[in-house]
Design a protein around this motif. Sequence first.
Motif, PDB file in Angstrom:
ATOM      1  N   PHE A 229       0.704  -1.473   0.470  1.00 38.89           N
ATOM      2  CA  PHE A 229      -0.103  -0.006   0.160  1.00 38.89           C
ATOM      3  C   PHE A 229       0.861   1.199   0.041  1.00 38.89           C
ATOM      4  O   PHE A 229       2.409   0.862   0.397  1.00 38.89           O
ATOM      5  N   GLU A 230      -0.030   2.643  -0.963  1.00 36.38           N
ATOM      6  CA  GLU A 230       0.837   3.756  -0.627  1.00 36.38           C
ATOM      7  C   GLU A 230      -0.649   4.298  -0.312  1.00 36.38           C
ATOM      8  O   GLU A 230      -0.958   4.192  -1.177  1.00 36.38           O
ATOM      9  N   GLU A 231       0.516   5.617   0.328  1.00 31.54           N
ATOM     10  CA  GLU A 231      -0.717   6.909   1.060  1.00 31.54           C
ATOM     11  C   GLU A 231      -0.718   8.348   0.556  1.00 31.54           C
ATOM     12  O   GLU A 231       0.065   8.500   0.786  1.00 31.54           O
ATOM     13  N   HIS A 232      -1.620   8.690  -0.970  1.00 32.48           N
ATOM     14  CA  HIS A 232      -0.854  10.328  -1.140  1.00 32.48           C
ATOM     15  C   HIS A 232      -2.734  10.895  -1.262  1.00 32.48           C
ATOM     16  O   HIS A 232      -2.926  10.262  -1.875  1.00 32.48           O
TER      17      HIS A 232
ATOM     18  N   LEU B 281      -6.177   5.753  -0.218  1.00 33.74           N
ATOM     19  CA  LEU B 281      -5.458   5.089  -0.241  1.00 33.74           C
ATOM     20  C   LEU B 281      -5.167   3.482  -1.136  1.00 33.74           C
ATOM     21  O   LEU B 281      -6.269   3.016  -1.883  1.00 33.74           O
ATOM     22  N   HIS B 282      -3.679   3.704  -1.525  1.00 35.38           N
ATOM     23  CA  HIS B 282      -3.709   2.654  -3.349  1.00 35.38           C
ATOM     24  C   HIS B 282      -2.546   1.656  -2.419  1.00 35.38           C
ATOM     25  O   HIS B 282      -2.189   1.486  -1.621  1.00 35.38           O
TER      26      HIS B 282
ATOM     27  N   VAL C 257      -9.898   4.889  -1.242  1.00 33.39           N
ATOM     28  CA  VAL C 257      -9.609   3.832  -1.278  1.00 33.39           C
ATOM     29  C   VAL C 257      -9.966   3.106  -3.066  1.00 33.39           C
ATOM     30  O   VAL C 257     -10.173   2.942  -3.889  1.00 33.39           O
ATOM     31  N   MET C 258      -8.294   2.778  -3.510  1.00 33.61           N
ATOM     32  CA  MET C 258      -8.322   2.024  -4.790  1.00 33.61           C
ATOM     33  C   MET C 258      -7.728   0.741  -4.380  1.00 33.61           C
ATOM     34  O   MET C 258      -5.873   0.879  -4.147  1.00 33.61           O
ATOM     35  N   LEU C 259      -7.916   0.100  -4.987  1.00 33.18           N
ATOM     36  CA  LEU C 259      -7.551  -1.444  -4.917  1.00 33.18           C
ATOM     37  C   LEU C 259      -7.154  -2.059  -6.116  1.00 33.18           C
ATOM     38  O   LEU C 259      -8.196  -1.795  -6.931  1.00 33.18           O
ATOM     39  N   ASN C 260      -6.039  -2.886  -6.328  1.00 30.86           N
ATOM     40  CA  ASN C 260      -5.737  -3.318  -7.818  1.00 30.86           C
ATOM     41  C   ASN C 260      -5.631  -4.683  -6.953  1.00 30.86           C
ATOM     42  O   ASN C 260      -4.918  -4.917  -5.880  1.00 30.86           O
ATOM     43  N   ILE C 261      -5.119  -5.456  -7.580  1.00 30.70           N
ATOM     44  CA  ILE C 261      -5.075  -6.871  -8.229  1.00 30.70           C
ATOM     45  C   ILE C 261      -4.045  -7.555  -8.990  1.00 30.70           C
ATOM     46  O   ILE C 261      -4.663  -7.013 -10.113  1.00 30.70           O
ATOM     47  N   GLY C 262      -2.921  -7.636  -9.155  1.00 28.04           N
ATOM     48  CA  GLY C 262      -1.763  -7.785  -9.959  1.00 28.04           C
ATOM     49  C   GLY C 262      -1.299  -6.307 -10.591  1.00 28.04           C
ATOM     50  O   GLY C 262      -1.750  -5.030 -10.156  1.00 28.04           O
ATOM     51  N   ASP C 263      -1.850  -6.282 -12.248  1.00 31.74           N
ATOM     52  CA  ASP C 263      -1.694  -5.568 -13.111  1.00 31.74           C
ATOM     53  C   ASP C 263      -2.779  -5.186 -13.478  1.00 31.74           C
ATOM     54  O   ASP C 263      -3.195  -4.454 -14.662  1.00 31.74           O
TER      55      ASP C 263
END
Length: 207
Positions: A83-86, A90-91, A131-137
Amino acid sequence: MKETTSTGKNVEDAVNQALRELETEKENVEIEILDEGKKGIFGLLGAKPAVVHVRLKETPVEQVLSYLRNIIEKMGVSPGLQFEEHDRTLHINVTGENLPLLIGKRGQTLNALQFLTQLAANRYYPHYERVMLNIGDYRKRREEALTRLAERLSAQVLRTGRPVKLEPMPSYERKIIHSALAHHKQVITYSEGNEPKRYVVIDLAKR
């Protein structure tokens, strides 16, 4: 160290000892009193130390990640969470095996996980955190696919002169379509319908 058990001549003394060990302040911890202790006769005979268990409170991001990890593990997947926040966003990126199970058809499972994680963030953060949720690419591949779709359908609109309605999409996917054709002078895009069935329409630009 996130937790410790400490002793002292009384509860306050034991708590202060624990705070020194954890290098933090009282407002940042949860305190469980295991034994209040006993002063004893004349302060010595039969005295018993107080015992406390002190645990650092989880930060909002730790609580959100724990919530998401628990859901994914119940789906039979052991996730790695980065994760990273900016800019109050919250990514979160999920790594590991069996990732297609977490994505689902056209990202439907992924979108559902993101929705649930957003609800958790609304609960744990003192301010609004997107919140931005990603799985792999997957998000990158999906963005590229939607951009190609927008270009193909805009050509269809120009060829037939009739508007095209796309399938319902979450807001961030609709934005990809809008952005892909934002500088196109011959077509326009707009959204219609109500969530969660809101969709994009590609139409000829008015002359």
